[in-house]
Design a protein around this motif. Structure first.
Motif, short mmCIF file in Angstrom:
data_model
loop_
_atom_site.label_atom_id
_atom_site.label_comp_id
_atom_site.label_asym_id
_atom_site.label_seq_id
_atom_site.Cartn_x
_atom_site.Cartn_y
_atom_site.Cartn_z
N GLY A 67 0.87 -0.82 -0.21
CA GLY A 67 -0.07 0.56 0.01
C GLY A 67 1.28 1.45 0.03
N GLU A 68 2.14 1.50 0.74
CA GLU A 68 3.03 2.47 0.85
C GLU A 68 3.36 2.50 -0.35
N GLU A 69 3.89 1.45 -0.87
CA GLU A 69 4.57 1.50 -2.47
C GLU A 69 3.70 2.18 -3.59
N LEU A 70 2.08 1.74 -3.55
CA LEU A 70 1.13 2.24 -4.52
C LEU A 70 0.85 3.36 -4.53
N LEU A 71 1.17 4.00 -3.08
CA LEU A 71 0.36 5.74 -2.60
C LEU A 71 1.94 6.38 -3.58
N THR A 72 3.86 6.15 -3.33
CA THR A 72 4.62 6.49 -4.22
C THR A 72 4.05 6.54 -4.82
N LEU A 73 4.05 5.53 -5.65
CA LEU A 73 4.07 5.71 -7.07
C LEU A 73 2.47 6.09 -7.63
N LEU A 74 1.19 6.53 -7.11
CA LEU A 74 0.72 7.54 -7.70
C LEU A 74 1.32 8.93 -7.54
N GLN A 75 1.48 9.35 -5.95
CA GLN A 75 1.83 10.67 -6.09
C GLN A 75 2.82 10.71 -7.25
N GLU A 76 3.91 10.06 -7.32
CA GLU A 76 4.52 10.85 -8.43
C GLU A 76 4.37 11.02 -9.63
N GLU A 77 3.02 9.98 -9.97
CA GLU A 77 2.31 10.63 -11.18
C GLU A 77 1.23 11.12 -11.18
N TYR A 78 0.85 11.30 -10.44
CA TYR A 78 -0.21 12.09 -10.15
C TYR A 78 -0.69 13.31 -8.52
N GLY A 79 0.51 13.60 -7.84
CA GLY A 79 0.25 14.18 -7.53
C GLY A 79 0.83 15.31 -7.37
N GLY A 80 1.41 15.94 -8.37
CA GLY A 80 2.07 17.09 -9.16
C GLY A 80 1.49 18.55 -9.03
N LEU A 81 1.74 19.18 -10.20
CA LEU A 81 1.17 20.46 -10.33
C LEU A 81 -0.24 19.92 -11.59
N SER A 82 -1.55 20.60 -11.59
CA SER A 82 -2.61 19.74 -11.79
C SER A 82 -2.83 20.75 -13.50
N TYR A 83 -2.08 21.85 -13.37
CA TYR A 83 -2.34 22.88 -13.91
C TYR A 83 -1.77 22.70 -15.53
N THR A 84 -2.82 22.66 -16.75
CA THR A 84 -2.74 23.07 -18.40
C THR A 84 -2.55 23.97 -18.34
N LYS A 85 -2.39 24.53 -19.13
CA LYS A 85 -2.17 26.22 -19.93
C LYS A 85 -2.95 25.55 -21.71
N GLY A 86 -3.58 26.62 -21.43
CA GLY A 86 -5.01 26.79 -22.47
C GLY A 86 -5.55 25.87 -22.14
N ASP A 87 -5.48 24.90 -21.27
CA ASP A 87 -6.81 23.45 -21.62
C ASP A 87 -7.37 23.25 -20.31
N PRO A 88 -8.44 23.44 -19.84
CA PRO A 88 -9.31 23.37 -19.15
C PRO A 88 -9.85 22.07 -18.94
N MET A 89 -9.72 21.75 -20.14
CA MET A 89 -10.53 20.23 -19.36
C MET A 89 -10.10 19.30 -19.04
N ASP A 90 -8.24 20.02 -19.20
CA ASP A 90 -6.80 18.59 -19.04
C ASP A 90 -7.11 19.19 -17.54
N THR A 91 -6.95 20.22 -17.34
CA THR A 91 -6.68 20.60 -16.15
C THR A 91 -7.57 20.37 -14.88
N ALA A 92 -8.82 20.05 -15.44
CA ALA A 92 -9.43 19.13 -14.58
C ALA A 92 -9.67 18.14 -14.64
N PHE A 93 -9.32 16.93 -15.49
CA PHE A 93 -8.98 15.54 -15.58
C PHE A 93 -8.34 15.04 -14.28
N ARG A 94 -7.04 16.37 -14.71
CA ARG A 94 -5.72 16.22 -13.77
C ARG A 94 -5.69 16.28 -11.86
#
Length: 70
Positions: free
Chosen positions: A19-46
């Motif tokens: 579980g700790e390993e899974l959370l670490t992998l998810l943090q690395e993949e999806y835990g960062g910046l969610s903003y996508t310049k010029g693409d509000p739909m991608d920003t919302a998805f992220r």
């Protein structure tokens, strides 16, 4: 946070090395910046992906708080 069956199951999972390993992998993949310049739909998805990681971190942190208060 409410103690739903799902959060209790997640709590048990995150208490394991896998579980700790899974959370670490998810943090690395999806835990960062969610903003996508010029693409509000991608920003919302992220941001949706990021919110899942934040929820899992909250479950983990709540478990840690409970174990130190005992």
């Amino acid at each position: 946070m409410l103690k739903s069956k799902a959060s209790m199951r997640l709590n048990r999972l995150l208490a394991t090395p896998q579980g700790e390993e899974l959370l670490t992998l998810l943090q690395e993949e999806y835990g960062g910046l969610s903003y996508t310049k010029g693409d509000p739909m991608d920003t919302a998805f992220r941001e949706g992906q990021r919110s899942v990681v934040l929820y899992l971190e909250e479950v983990r942190d709540e478990r840690a708080e409970q174990s130190t208060s005992r």
